[in-house]
Motif scaffolding. Structure first.
Motif, PDB file in Angstrom:
ATOM      1  N   LEU A  15      -5.269  17.934 -16.395  1.00 25.37           N
ATOM      2  CA  LEU A  15      -4.958  17.733 -14.975  1.00 25.37           C
ATOM      3  C   LEU A  15      -6.113  17.023 -14.269  1.00 25.37           C
ATOM      4  O   LEU A  15      -5.891  16.133 -13.448  1.00 25.37           O
ATOM      5  CB  LEU A  15      -4.653  19.067 -14.296  1.00 25.37           C
ATOM      6  N   ALA A  16      -7.330  17.434 -14.598  1.00 18.26           N
ATOM      7  CA  ALA A  16      -8.498  16.797 -13.981  1.00 18.26           C
ATOM      8  C   ALA A  16      -8.585  15.327 -14.389  1.00 18.26           C
ATOM      9  O   ALA A  16      -8.856  14.459 -13.542  1.00 18.26           O
ATOM     10  CB  ALA A  16      -9.771  17.544 -14.368  1.00 18.26           C
ATOM     11  N   LEU A  17      -8.337  15.024 -15.660  1.00 19.32           N
ATOM     12  CA  LEU A  17      -8.379  13.634 -16.127  1.00 19.32           C
ATOM     13  C   LEU A  17      -7.308  12.787 -15.446  1.00 19.32           C
ATOM     14  O   LEU A  17      -7.573  11.648 -15.038  1.00 19.32           O
ATOM     15  CB  LEU A  17      -8.207  13.577 -17.641  1.00 19.32           C
ATOM     16  N   VAL A  18      -6.123  13.334 -15.322  1.00 17.37           N
ATOM     17  CA  VAL A  18      -5.040  12.603 -14.646  1.00 17.37           C
ATOM     18  C   VAL A  18      -5.401  12.376 -13.186  1.00 17.37           C
ATOM     19  O   VAL A  18      -5.224  11.269 -12.654  1.00 17.37           O
ATOM     20  CB  VAL A  18      -3.693  13.353 -14.784  1.00 17.37           C
ATOM     21  N   ALA A  19      -5.912  13.399 -12.519  1.00 23.72           N
ATOM     22  CA  ALA A  19      -6.286  13.266 -11.108  1.00 23.72           C
ATOM     23  C   ALA A  19      -7.369  12.200 -10.929  1.00 23.72           C
ATOM     24  O   ALA A  19      -7.266  11.360 -10.028  1.00 23.72           O
ATOM     25  CB  ALA A  19      -6.754  14.614 -10.558  1.00 23.72           C
ATOM     26  N   VAL A  20      -8.371  12.214 -11.777  1.00 22.34           N
ATOM     27  CA  VAL A  20      -9.440  11.215 -11.686  1.00 22.34           C
ATOM     28  C   VAL A  20      -8.881   9.826 -11.969  1.00 22.34           C
ATOM     29  O   VAL A  20      -9.201   8.857 -11.266  1.00 22.34           O
ATOM     30  CB  VAL A  20     -10.606  11.559 -12.647  1.00 22.34           C
ATOM     31  N   GLY A  21      -8.040   9.699 -12.984  1.00 22.54           N
ATOM     32  CA  GLY A  21      -7.437   8.413 -13.304  1.00 22.54           C
ATOM     33  C   GLY A  21      -6.609   7.861 -12.159  1.00 22.54           C
ATOM     34  O   GLY A  21      -6.706   6.673 -11.815  1.00 22.54           O
ATOM     35  N   LEU A  22      -5.790   8.702 -11.537  1.00 19.14           N
ATOM     36  CA  LEU A  22      -4.973   8.253 -10.412  1.00 19.14           C
ATOM     37  C   LEU A  22      -5.840   7.913  -9.195  1.00 19.14           C
ATOM     38  O   LEU A  22      -5.536   6.965  -8.469  1.00 19.14           O
ATOM     39  CB  LEU A  22      -3.924   9.307 -10.053  1.00 19.14           C
ATOM     40  N   LEU A  23      -6.921   8.654  -9.004  1.00 14.35           N
ATOM     41  CA  LEU A  23      -7.839   8.342  -7.908  1.00 14.35           C
ATOM     42  C   LEU A  23      -8.510   6.987  -8.135  1.00 14.35           C
ATOM     43  O   LEU A  23      -8.629   6.178  -7.203  1.00 14.35           O
ATOM     44  CB  LEU A  23      -8.889   9.445  -7.766  1.00 14.35           C
ATOM     45  N   ILE A  24      -8.914   6.714  -9.360  1.00 17.70           N
ATOM     46  CA  ILE A  24      -9.507   5.413  -9.681  1.00 17.70           C
ATOM     47  C   ILE A  24      -8.502   4.295  -9.442  1.00 17.70           C
ATOM     48  O   ILE A  24      -8.833   3.247  -8.880  1.00 17.70           O
ATOM     49  CB  ILE A  24     -10.044   5.411 -11.132  1.00 17.70           C
ATOM     50  N   LEU A  25      -7.263   4.505  -9.858  1.00 13.60           N
ATOM     51  CA  LEU A  25      -6.212   3.510  -9.596  1.00 13.60           C
ATOM     52  C   LEU A  25      -6.022   3.285  -8.102  1.00 13.60           C
ATOM     53  O   LEU A  25      -5.873   2.141  -7.652  1.00 13.60           O
ATOM     54  CB  LEU A  25      -4.886   3.954 -10.216  1.00 13.60           C
ATOM     55  N   ILE A  83      -8.197   3.702  -5.664  1.00 13.67           N
ATOM     56  CA  ILE A  83      -9.352   2.972  -5.133  1.00 13.67           C
ATOM     57  C   ILE A  83      -9.267   1.497  -5.514  1.00 13.67           C
ATOM     58  O   ILE A  83      -9.506   0.608  -4.690  1.00 13.67           O
ATOM     59  CB  ILE A  83     -10.671   3.612  -5.626  1.00 13.67           C
ATOM     60  N   TRP A  84      -8.907   1.228  -6.761  1.00 12.08           N
ATOM     61  CA  TRP A  84      -8.780  -0.157  -7.219  1.00 12.08           C
ATOM     62  C   TRP A  84      -7.698  -0.895  -6.437  1.00 12.08           C
ATOM     63  O   TRP A  84      -7.901  -2.026  -5.996  1.00 12.08           O
ATOM     64  CB  TRP A  84      -8.484  -0.169  -8.716  1.00 12.08           C
ATOM     65  N   LEU A  85      -6.536  -0.252  -6.238  1.00 13.50           N
ATOM     66  CA  LEU A  85      -5.448  -0.889  -5.493  1.00 13.50           C
ATOM     67  C   LEU A  85      -5.846  -1.150  -4.046  1.00 13.50           C
ATOM     68  O   LEU A  85      -5.544  -2.210  -3.490  1.00 13.50           O
ATOM     69  CB  LEU A  85      -4.200  -0.010  -5.549  1.00 13.50           C
ATOM     70  N   GLY A 102       0.811  -1.213   0.000  1.00 12.60           N
ATOM     71  CA  GLY A 102       0.000   0.000   0.000  1.00 12.60           C
ATOM     72  C   GLY A 102       0.842   1.259   0.000  1.00 12.60           C
ATOM     73  O   GLY A 102       0.571   2.210  -0.742  1.00 12.60           O
ATOM     74  N   LEU A 103       1.897   1.270   0.818  1.00  8.39           N
ATOM     75  CA  LEU A 103       2.795   2.433   0.853  1.00  8.39           C
ATOM     76  C   LEU A 103       3.546   2.596  -0.463  1.00  8.39           C
ATOM     77  O   LEU A 103       3.752   3.715  -0.940  1.00  8.39           O
ATOM     78  CB  LEU A 103       3.770   2.307   2.022  1.00  8.39           C
ATOM     79  N   PHE A 104       3.943   1.465  -1.050  1.00  4.43           N
ATOM     80  CA  PHE A 104       4.618   1.532  -2.346  1.00  4.43           C
ATOM     81  C   PHE A 104       3.708   2.176  -3.385  1.00  4.43           C
ATOM     82  O   PHE A 104       4.125   3.072  -4.126  1.00  4.43           O
ATOM     83  CB  PHE A 104       5.028   0.130  -2.810  1.00  4.43           C
ATOM     84  N   PHE A 105       2.461   1.712  -3.450  1.00  8.87           N
ATOM     85  CA  PHE A 105       1.557   2.261  -4.452  1.00  8.87           C
ATOM     86  C   PHE A 105       1.169   3.705  -4.152  1.00  8.87           C
ATOM     87  O   PHE A 105       0.966   4.492  -5.080  1.00  8.87           O
ATOM     88  CB  PHE A 105       0.335   1.375  -4.625  1.00  8.87           C
ATOM     89  N   ALA A 106       1.094   4.082  -2.881  1.00  7.99           N
ATOM     90  CA  ALA A 106       0.837   5.485  -2.545  1.00  7.99           C
ATOM     91  C   ALA A 106       2.001   6.352  -3.029  1.00  7.99           C
ATOM     92  O   ALA A 106       1.786   7.435  -3.605  1.00  7.99           O
ATOM     93  CB  ALA A 106       0.637   5.641  -1.039  1.00  7.99           C
TER      94      ALA A 106
END
Length: 116
Positions: free
Chosen positions: A93-103, A105-107, A61-65
């Motif tokens: 920037l918004a698309l990247v932020a949403v994409g990283l947030l989805i990642l 949550i998935w992780l 979890g820390l690695f992925f954070a």
């Protein structure tokens, strides 16, 4: 002016986020290499049991954070430097932020699923 007021990884702070996350990820990779050299999981169930251990799950979890923070700062800096006009930059920037947030949550879901 910071286009994302809630996310303030700019200047020296962004530099530190990149360096600390890179060192943390490198240490985790060394830990993985050592772990697999000393006691490599032979089957999927052994791998799953190993990752399901709370300390290992926390390390993942820390690695992925760290990875997601590192990615955000790097991609954000490229977009701030090269994406023009400002409306396209903000949308990217918004698309990247949403994409990283989805990642993220998935992780988190994957790591919590291993604990069950």
């Amino acid at each position: 002016m910071n286009p994302q007021p809630g996310i303030r990884f700019t200047g020296l702070r962004a530099w530190w986020v990149q360096r600390v996350s890179a060192v943390g990820m490198l240490l985790f990779v060394f830990f993985l290499l050592y772990s697999f050299r000393v006691h490599p999981p032979q089957t999927h169930s052994q791998w799953r049991e190993w990752v399901a251990q709370p300390a290992i799950s926390l390390a993942f979890g820390l690695f992925f954070a760290a990875l997601l923070a590192h990615m955000w700062v790097g991609i954000r800096d490229v977009l701030l430097d090269y994406a023009r006009p400002a409306s396209i930059r903000s949308a990217c920037l918004a698309l990247v932020a949403v994409g990283l947030l989805i990642l993220a949550i998935w992780l988190l879901r994957v790591l919590l699923h291993l604990q069950a």
